[in-house]
Write an enzyme that holds these catalytic residues in place. Structure first.
Site, PDB file in Angstrom:
ATOM      1  N   ALA A  27      12.744  27.495  -0.339  1.00  0.00           N
ATOM      2  CA  ALA A  27      11.532  27.411  -1.145  1.00  0.00           C
ATOM      3  C   ALA A  27      10.478  28.427  -0.739  1.00  0.00           C
ATOM      4  CB  ALA A  27      10.926  26.002  -1.046  1.00  0.00           C
ATOM      5  N   CYS A  28      10.504  28.871   0.517  1.00  0.00           N
ATOM      6  CA  CYS A  28       9.392  29.691   0.990  1.00  0.00           C
ATOM      7  C   CYS A  28       9.844  30.636   2.079  1.00  0.00           C
ATOM      8  CB  CYS A  28       8.271  28.790   1.508  1.00  0.00           C
ATOM      9  SG  CYS A  28       6.854  29.669   2.165  1.00  0.00           S
ATOM     10  N   GLY A  29       9.412  31.887   1.994  1.00  0.00           N
ATOM     11  CA  GLY A  29       9.824  32.869   2.980  1.00  0.00           C
ATOM     12  C   GLY A  29       8.954  32.929   4.210  1.00  0.00           C
TER      13      GLY A  29
END
Length: 276
Positions: free
Chosen positions: A116-118
């Site tokens: 979902a998120c880097g």
């Protein structure tokens, strides 16, 4: 190579008709990928199997750990196996070319990266604001409004896994003419971008001047950051921008386009590059 999609049972309910239907459904596979430098783990991210070498290389480039693709000598899947003894292909081990070294320390994280998120779990905001080596503000890219408006549909036409599952993001690197040079899909929007950067870096050196990063997702901070790290002067997103993405795009001189759905789009920074 691991599976990109798999079949799972599904029960679909129809409230108006008052019935339900049991049938299999196709979903995108999500599995961990550990990236190692020799025996030492660098990071683990949740991803859709496929194009793992592009993902590993692109991640190292967009994190600033490496500057060029040829700084990597070898990449290979380790022969890790699951509980049934089948290979998982969930570990990529790379070695550096003679004389090459990591230019930054791997970012400290409080948890493993998710799809979902880097940048979730980064130790500090200062660490997140990695400074690019490239002056994207000076890039002379110009974009025809018709080209910008057409990029999301062009990307959508090259999303076979999304067509089957509806469950993955896509990213593409486009020329100023609108031609898509590279397209990749992944459950993680940041992974899709890393796969694109890794693939493109095999044929051309960074910075990717006079190009556009097109994403099927929203315009988040990490998407703009990866564009800046790769020297891409424009980002076109189907979804909404975040405030931090707008701030970073403005600071880096990147043209940030969001809500791109033909025939309309909105520009949040450097609109001067969009001209007939």
């Amino acid at each position: 190579m691991g599976r990109v999609t798999t079949r799972v049972p599904r029960t679909r309910f129809d409230v108006e008709r008052g019935d339900s239907l049991v049938r299999p459904d196709t979903v995108a596979v999500e599995e961990p990928l550990e990236i190692r430098l020799g025996p030492d783990p660098l990071t683990t991210t949740m991803r859709t199997p496929g194009d793992d070498f592009d993902l590993a290389l692109g991640h190292l480039l967009t994190e600033g750990l490496l500057h060029r693709a040829d700084e990597v000598a070898t990449m290979m899947h380790c022969t890790d196996v699951d509980e049934d003894g089948s290979p998982t292909f969930n570990v990529v081990e790379l070695t550096l070319a003679p004389g090459a070294h990591l230019h930054e320390r791997p970012r400290e994280r409080t948890e493993a990266m998710t799809s979902a998120c880097g940048v979730c779990g980064s130790a500090s905001v200062d660490d997140v604001r990695t400074r690019s080596r490239f002056d994207t503000a000076a890039d002379t890219l110009t974009l025809d409004p018709a080209v910008v408006a057409g990029l999301p549909d062009a990307l959508r036409a090259r999303q076979p896994v999304f067509e089957r599952t509806g469950g993955v993001h896509a990213a593409g690197l486009a020329a100023s003419s609108g031609e898509l040079l590279v397209v990749r899909e992944d459950v993680g929007r940041h992974n899709a971008v890393d796969k694109v950067v890794g693939a493109a870096s095999r044929d051309r050196e960074l910075p990717f001047a006079a190009t556009v990063l097109v994403v099927s997702a929203r315009a988040s901070f990490e998407i703009v950051q990866k564009a800046a790290m790769a020297g891409v002067p424009a980002v076109v997103a189907v979804g909404a921008p975040s405030s931090l993405a707008v701030d970073l795009a403005t600071e880096a001189g990147i043209t940030l386009v969001a809500f791109a759905r033909a025939p309309r789009f909105s520009v949040y920074s450097r609109p001067d590059r969009v001209t007939s």
